[in-house]
Design a protein around this motif. Structure first.
Motif: not given
Ligand code: APR
Length: 257
Positions: A128, A177, A205, A227
């Motif tokens: 990204h 996006f 997702t 996760n």
């Molecule tokens: N340890 C393990 N898991 C964690 C922790 C932690 N300390 N903190 C948060 N999480 C988990 C959350 O439960 C969540 O399911 O990390 C996940 C983060 O998910 P998102 O917030 O959706 O982030 P991400 O998966 O990186 O999103 C993907 O979406 O909006 C776009 O560009 C953005 O790169 C991003 C992409």
């Protein structure tokens, strides 16, 4: 739903032995990798996308239609001062340590914070892009954080032979996006060629990254998912740990060879 179920000793011992047995490790990380460094993720309760004005603005279309509105929102999303002060956490450092232990490690990250590289990981695919770079859409000149942060709306300062300044509003390197991701083929290969796939801190997702783990060769690859929340990929993991990534990785990767 946030689970945060402390891992059992059996789970940790399994991860330790799989790490020890592995030669080629691929790690797929998301925003959950950096929350223990103080950078919020996007979709948890206090995630960045709770501010829907930001979510709606982080698109290629809005950047091109209204760059003056885009840039302040982009900086709030990816370049807030407290995010820029973030340091790699124990999880980033543990992944970097795997290389010092002789493992071949490729990190495929959705994060744009640069913390894997700062921790010492040497093969990082920023699918990204990076929040630390911006480019001129007209002349292609590339700029770093100092220039990006020096003004509210960063512009190109390239001058032609007659001293005329380009002046176009820059585009961030971060993939918005509506834009294609980077390093897709390399990521596919890294997922297919590894004997251990770690999926860490991502809700899985956002496509096409969300589908990448399905390209792993289940016959030859052990798949670990660490996760806090459940993900659509949970049923496919060989080892599933709903706990904090930094804590789990720090406990499973030896401090030194
Ligand atoms: N340890 C393990 N898991 C964690 C922790 C932690 N300390 N903190 C948060 N999480 C988990 C959350 O439960 C969540 O399911 O990390 C996940 C983060 O998910 P998102 O917030 O959706 O982030 P991400 O998966 O990186 O999103 C993907 O979406 O909006 C776009 O560009 C953005 O790169 C991003 C992409």
């Amino acid at each position: 739903m946030t689970r945060n179920t402390p891992p059992t000793e059996t789970q940790l011992d399994t991860l330790r032995s799989w790490l020890e047995d592995s030669r080629r490790i691929t790690v797929l990380t998301g925003a959950g990798m950096s929350t223990e460094s103080g950078i919020p993720d996007f979709r948890s309760e206090n995630g960045i996308w709770q501010d829907e004005a930001l979510l709606g603005a982080m698109t290629d279309h809005h950047l091109r239609e209204d760059p003056e509105d885009f840039w302040p929102k982009y900086k709030r999303t990816f370049l807030a001062p407290e995010y820029l002060r973030a340091e790699p956490n124990a999880g980033h450092r543990a992944l970097a340590r795997l290389e010092q232990l002789g493992k071949r490690v490729t990190v495929i990250t959705q994060n744009v914070d640069g913390l894997h590289q700062l921790a010492g990981s040497s093969d990082v695919l920023e699918v990204h892009g990076s929040a630390r770079i911006a480019r001129c859409p007209r002349c292609g000149s590339e700029y770093g954080l100092d220039h990006i942060l020096a003004s509210d709306i960063p512009r190109c300062t390239w001058e032609d032979q007659k001293g005329a300044v380009c002046g176009r509003i820059l585009h961030p390197d971060t993939v918005l996006f509506g834009q294609p991701i980077r390093h897709y083929e390399k990521s596919l290969y890294a997922i297919h060629a590894c004997d251990l796939l770690l999926i860490v801190g991502t809700s899985l997702t956002v496509e096409p990254v969300a589908s990448l783990p399905h390209f792993a060769d289940h016959a030859a690859t052990r798949i670990v998912l660490i996760n806090l929340d459940e993900t659509p990929f949970d049923p496919h993991a060989d080892l599933l740990i709903h706990a904090k990534a930094g804590e789990v990785l720090a406990r499973c990767v030896p401090q030194s060879a």
